[in-house]
Design a protein around this motif. Structure first.
Motif, PDB file in Angstrom:
ATOM      1  N   ASP A  89       0.813  -1.223   0.000  1.00 27.72           N
ATOM      2  CA  ASP A  89       0.000   0.000   0.000  1.00 27.72           C
ATOM      3  C   ASP A  89       0.846   1.272   0.000  1.00 27.72           C
ATOM      4  O   ASP A  89       0.570   2.202  -0.750  1.00 27.72           O
ATOM      5  CB  ASP A  89      -0.952   0.014   1.195  1.00 27.72           C
ATOM      6  CG  ASP A  89      -2.102  -0.962   1.032  1.00 27.72           C
ATOM      7  OD1 ASP A  89      -2.288  -1.499  -0.074  1.00 27.72           O
ATOM      8  OD2 ASP A  89      -2.804  -1.193   2.026  1.00 27.72           O
ATOM      9  N   CYS A  90       1.874   1.313   0.881  1.00 30.03           N
ATOM     10  CA  CYS A  90       2.645   2.554   1.012  1.00 30.03           C
ATOM     11  C   CYS A  90       4.133   2.367   0.706  1.00 30.03           C
ATOM     12  O   CYS A  90       4.893   3.323   0.785  1.00 30.03           O
ATOM     13  CB  CYS A  90       2.456   3.137   2.407  1.00 30.03           C
ATOM     14  SG  CYS A  90       3.273   2.210   3.718  1.00 30.03           S
ATOM     15  N   LEU A  91       4.548   1.144   0.400  1.00 34.98           N
ATOM     16  CA  LEU A  91       5.927   0.790   0.048  1.00 34.98           C
ATOM     17  C   LEU A  91       6.909   0.910   1.209  1.00 34.98           C
ATOM     18  O   LEU A  91       8.120   0.817   1.018  1.00 34.98           O
ATOM     19  CB  LEU A  91       6.419   1.592  -1.160  1.00 34.98           C
ATOM     20  CG  LEU A  91       5.573   1.444  -2.420  1.00 34.98           C
ATOM     21  CD1 LEU A  91       6.147   2.298  -3.543  1.00 34.98           C
ATOM     22  CD2 LEU A  91       5.464  -0.011  -2.835  1.00 34.98           C
ATOM     23  N   SER A  92       6.406   1.061   2.415  1.00 39.62           N
ATOM     24  CA  SER A  92       7.271   1.130   3.587  1.00 39.62           C
ATOM     25  C   SER A  92       7.894  -0.243   3.850  1.00 39.62           C
ATOM     26  O   SER A  92       7.281  -1.281   3.608  1.00 39.62           O
ATOM     27  CB  SER A  92       6.456   1.555   4.809  1.00 39.62           C
ATOM     28  OG  SER A  92       7.239   1.435   5.986  1.00 39.62           O
ATOM     29  N   GLU A  93       9.104  -0.222   4.387  1.00 45.74           N
ATOM     30  CA  GLU A  93       9.752  -1.444   4.847  1.00 45.74           C
ATOM     31  C   GLU A  93       9.726  -1.537   6.368  1.00 45.74           C
ATOM     32  O   GLU A  93      10.371  -2.385   6.959  1.00 45.74           O
ATOM     33  CB  GLU A  93      11.182  -1.499   4.315  1.00 45.74           C
ATOM     34  CG  GLU A  93      11.231  -1.606   2.802  1.00 45.74           C
ATOM     35  CD  GLU A  93      12.643  -1.613   2.249  1.00 45.74           C
ATOM     36  OE1 GLU A  93      13.611  -1.666   3.035  1.00 45.74           O
ATOM     37  OE2 GLU A  93      12.777  -1.567   1.014  1.00 45.74           O
ATOM     38  N   ASN A  94       8.944  -0.668   6.994  1.00 47.48           N
ATOM     39  CA  ASN A  94       8.792  -0.621   8.446  1.00 47.48           C
ATOM     40  C   ASN A  94       7.715  -1.629   8.840  1.00 47.48           C
ATOM     41  O   ASN A  94       6.567  -1.254   9.101  1.00 47.48           O
ATOM     42  CB  ASN A  94       8.437   0.803   8.886  1.00 47.48           C
ATOM     43  CG  ASN A  94       8.446   0.962  10.384  1.00 47.48           C
ATOM     44  OD1 ASN A  94       8.921   0.112  11.126  1.00 47.48           O
ATOM     45  ND2 ASN A  94       7.893   2.079  10.841  1.00 47.48           N
ATOM     46  N   LEU A  95       8.086  -2.903   8.851  1.00 53.85           N
ATOM     47  CA  LEU A  95       7.132  -3.996   9.026  1.00 53.85           C
ATOM     48  C   LEU A  95       7.429  -4.794  10.285  1.00 53.85           C
ATOM     49  O   LEU A  95       8.582  -4.892  10.714  1.00 53.85           O
ATOM     50  CB  LEU A  95       7.200  -4.933   7.816  1.00 53.85           C
ATOM     51  CG  LEU A  95       7.068  -4.266   6.449  1.00 53.85           C
ATOM     52  CD1 LEU A  95       7.416  -5.249   5.346  1.00 53.85           C
ATOM     53  CD2 LEU A  95       5.678  -3.706   6.269  1.00 53.85           C
ATOM     54  N   ALA A  96       6.406  -5.371  10.856  1.00 52.12           N
ATOM     55  CA  ALA A  96       6.538  -6.235  12.027  1.00 52.12           C
ATOM     56  C   ALA A  96       5.422  -7.271  11.972  1.00 52.12           C
ATOM     57  O   ALA A  96       4.575  -7.241  11.081  1.00 52.12           O
ATOM     58  CB  ALA A  96       6.461  -5.420  13.308  1.00 52.12           C
TER      59      ALA A  96
END
Length: 129
Positions: A44-51
């Protein structure tokens, strides 16, 4: 090969959670999107800030199909496969659990964890009664 011996390291937290009888979903910390299967970046937002976070384990059956071909070595055809929409939004496929009534499309379901002969722990869904 067992279910849990995936060559995809992105799935390791999912299988670790299953062994602990916890249904885990990947979540983006920037936009909140929860998904399965996991990805290296949020679609959705291309962030790599994942958990990873624990899901409720509840959902609804969207579709059901009977497989007449062997796709997994430990399942003799015919067998039923369910498409579940989790309460958190993602879709997940699940084998129907032998010994439990087959849920109908639209039924509420809950996760249960089945230990297979190879030691794998598989999340599957049964009718929520």
């Amino acid at each position: 090969m067992s279910y849990a011996s995936s060559k995809n390291p992105l799935l390791d937290p999912f299988w670790e959670g299953a062994r602990a009888h916890r249904l885990m979903l990947q979540q983006c910390h920037d936009c909140g999107n929860r998904r399965f299967p996991p990805m290296a970046a949020c679609p959705d937002c291309l962030s790599e800030n994942l958990a990873w976070s624990e899901a409720s384990g509840g959902g609804r059956v969207l579709s059901e199909i009977t497989f007449h071909q062997r796709y997994w070595p430990d399942r003799d055809p015919p067998y039923d496969v369910l498409l579940i929409e989790l309460d958190e939004g993602p879709l997940m496929m699940s084998g129907a659990v032998e010994g439990h009534a087959l849920p109908d499309v639209g039924d509420r379901v809950r996760v249960m964890f089945e230990t297979r002969g190879d030691g794998s722990v598989i999340p599957q869904f049964v009718r929520d009664e």
